[in-house]
Every structure is written in structure tokens, then in C-alpha cells.
Write an enzyme that holds these catalytic residues in place. Structure first.
Site, PDB file in Angstrom:
ATOM      1  CG  HIS A 190      -4.973   9.750   0.823  1.00 60.32           C
ATOM      2  ND1 HIS A 190      -3.648   9.733   0.473  1.00 60.32           N
ATOM      3  CD2 HIS A 190      -4.999   9.356   2.123  1.00 60.32           C
ATOM      4  CE1 HIS A 190      -2.914   9.348   1.487  1.00 60.32           C
ATOM      5  NE2 HIS A 190      -3.713   9.120   2.514  1.00 60.32           N
ATOM      6  CE  LYS A 234      -4.001   4.797   1.254  1.00 60.69           C
ATOM      7  NZ  LYS A 234      -2.569   4.470   1.104  1.00 60.69           N
ATOM      8  CE1 TYR A 275       0.339   7.938   2.602  1.00 59.09           C
ATOM      9  CE2 TYR A 275       0.998   5.713   2.027  1.00 59.09           C
ATOM     10  CZ  TYR A 275       0.129   6.571   2.656  1.00 59.09           C
ATOM     11  OH  TYR A 275      -0.944   6.062   3.341  1.00 59.09           O
ATOM     12  CG  ASP A 282      -1.682   1.308   1.352  1.00 59.74           C
ATOM     13  OD1 ASP A 282      -2.717   1.425   0.669  1.00 59.74           O
ATOM     14  OD2 ASP A 282      -1.245   2.203   2.110  1.00 59.74           O
TER      15      ASP A 282
END
Length: 299
Positions: free
Chosen positions: A110, A77, A52, A47
């Protein structure tokens, strides 16, 4: 150690490993080694997220792993800066490009951004088209409340397969879990071991280390497991997906070594009873592009 994985069947029939590997806040320089180690240890669900900043490194680790792409489940996401129909398509394509894959197995929104929910709906409708085009095998959401789910389902055709939410012994998110059970949505836990609560001030209600709670440590002693393994087993025994994260090779291996024991119903209930009702992460009701203006660079 056994890594015979528990699997969950999503509402579109896709089976995914219940236990995955997360890379939230994992620096890009550490991501390749961490994900490569995780895949070597038996993790098959990875994931990540556009926000990120490590999708490229996740993709590189997948290529270096030597494991066939078809055996891996890649989940990412869309960040809120890319909500809205046109921007969502750009954001989705950028994730595929950064990951270096032709498709993702699971694609999530998200955050719900309730103050700008028309853009949220438009982004989800783009995700629906990605399923039709074969570029996503399943779609879902993250951090959605029951009300957000109701509002979404009034406007879209595909029921989310997954809702990834904060969920750990100090915040069991029971109302959301009940809604998922009613709607056929898999609950996926971020911060499943409760690490997010360690960021709360020491004197704040609900603060403290889940892994030092006597209920957890006593069960760890009973089963000859670590406290983290007990908490992950709690998730699996209650039918959830969980996404532990680490860059420490020994912890990465430890977190997947949870398939050789099971907790009893009374023990599961005792862990449930640790719930404080207080989340450790941000309130999804308050998060939007004005309160959190960070934007993903899709160039």
C-alpha cells in the site's frame, strides 16, 4: 451504453480491465450494495485494501453477484502495519480469509515506507512467494516514487506489474509515469477524477473541483458526456488504469459509460496542462508506522 472494456496487459502477460471500481472510504454497510451494483453494470476489476476495512463486504458482493469468480479481477493491498516477512504472510492470509477467495488477481504493497524500507522489501518478497504459490496472479505496489522503485528492484526478482498512485488532471505525476514506461509497469490512478483535491483548503494552491474546470466542462459539452466521463477517458486514452469510486448507482453507471468516444491528442494535452504539481493526498515519503500508527486487525 456500451461496456466493451479496454484491457491492459501487465508485464507478466495477465490482461486486466483498464477501468476498475474502487471502495476507498466506502463504509462497510454501503460496500456490498455498491460493489454488487458495479458488477451488474459491467465492472470486472474491483480494488480494495486491508486498511479500508471492507474486504469482507467486497467478498460478499462478489459471491452475491452471480458472476463467475474467474471473470472478476480482485485487487487488494497490504497495509504498512503488516510489513516485514512474518507479518506480511499473516496479513496476506488475512486478506484472503476476509475476501473469502483462494487467490487474488493483483496484490499490492500500500505504501513504500521509505524510513523502514527493509520491512517493505521483506513484505514484497512475501508477495513474490504468493505468486509462486498461485495465491496471487500479479503483484505490485502503490504510491511508490521512481526512487522507491529503484531501491526495491535492487533487492527483488519480480518487477511490479502495477503502481497505483494519485493521478488526476491537477496532479499528473509525470515523473512516475515516465519511470513506469521505462520499467514496463502499468500506471493505475487512485482518485482519478481528482476528488482528493476538493479536501484542500479553498484558498490553497491547486485547490478546486477538477470537474468544474472549463477545459473539462467544454470537452464534456463537445462530446455530450459528463466531466467525470471526460476525465476517465483521458486516463484510458493515455494507457492508464483508473479506479473511480461511488456509492451512487447513477454515478457508478455513468463512470463505466466511457467506451463510445475518444479524445483527440490536443485535447489530452490540454488536460495534461492542468497539472499543478501538487498532490492532494499524503506524501508517501512521510508515511510510516510512527507518523500513521493505524494497524489492521488480522484476528
Amino acid at each position: 451504453m456500451t461496456t466493451e472494456q479496454t484491457r491492459l496487459t501487465l508485464n507478466n502477460g495477465l490482461e486486466i480491465p483498464a477501468l476498475g471500481f474502487g471502495v476507498f472510504q466506502t463504509p462497510p454497510d454501503d460496500t456490498i450494495a455498491a460493489v454488487t451494483t458495479a458488477i451488474a453494470d459491467g465492472y470486472r476489476l474491483i480494488d480494495t485494501a486491508a486498511s479500508y476495512g471492507n474486504e469482507r463486504e467486497v467478498g460478499e458482493a462478489i459471491r452475491r453477484s452471480g458472476v463467475d469468480r474467474a471473470e472478476l479481477f480482485v485487487e487488494t493491498k497490504l497495509w504498512i502495519s503488516d510489513y516485514g516477512a512474518d507479518k506480511a504472510q499473516v496479513g496476506f492470509d488475512a486478506s484472503l480469509r476476509r475476501l473469502g477467495v483462494d487467490y487474488v488477481d493483483v496484490y499490492l504493497l500500500h505504501q513504500p515506507t521509505p524510513a523502514d524500507f527493509d520491512d517493505t522489501i521483506a513484505a514484497y518478497q512475501v508477495a513474490e512467494k504468493m505468486v509462486e504459490a498461485g495465491k496471487a496472479r500479479a503483484i505490485g505496489v502503490s504510491n511508490f516514487s521512481p526512487d522507491h522503485l529503484t531501491r526495491l528492484l535492487e533487492k527483488v526478482d519480480v518487477v511490479p506489474a502495477i503502481n497505483q498512485v494519485e493521478l488526476h488532471p491537477y496532479f499528473t505525476n509525470a515523473t512516475v509515469q515516465h519511470a513506469h514506461a521505462t520499467l514496463g509497469i502499468v500506471t493505475q490512478a487512485w482518485s482519478p477524477i481528482g476528488g482528493i483535491h476538493r479536501y484542500r483548503p479553498a484558498d490553497a494552491p491547486g485547490s478546486g473541483n477538477v470537474l468544474e474546470n472549463p477545459t473539462i466542462t467544454d470537452l464534456a459539452d463537445k462530446y455530450g458526456k459528463s466531466p467525470a466521463q471526460v476525465v476517465l477517458r483521458w486516463h484510458l486514452d493515455q494507457g492508464r488504469s483508473a479506479l473511480p469510486k461511488s456509492v451512487n448507482p447513477s454515478r457508478i453507471a455513468e463512470n463505466i459509460d466511457v467506451f463510445d468516444f475518444a479524445l483527440e491528442p490536443a485535447e489530452l494535452a490540454a488536460i495534461d496542462a492542468l497539472d499543478t504539481g501538487l498532490r492532494g493526498g499524503p506524501d508517501p515519503e512521510q508515511l510510516n508506522t510512527r507518523t500513521f500508527p493505524f494497524a489492521v486487525d488480522n484476528s
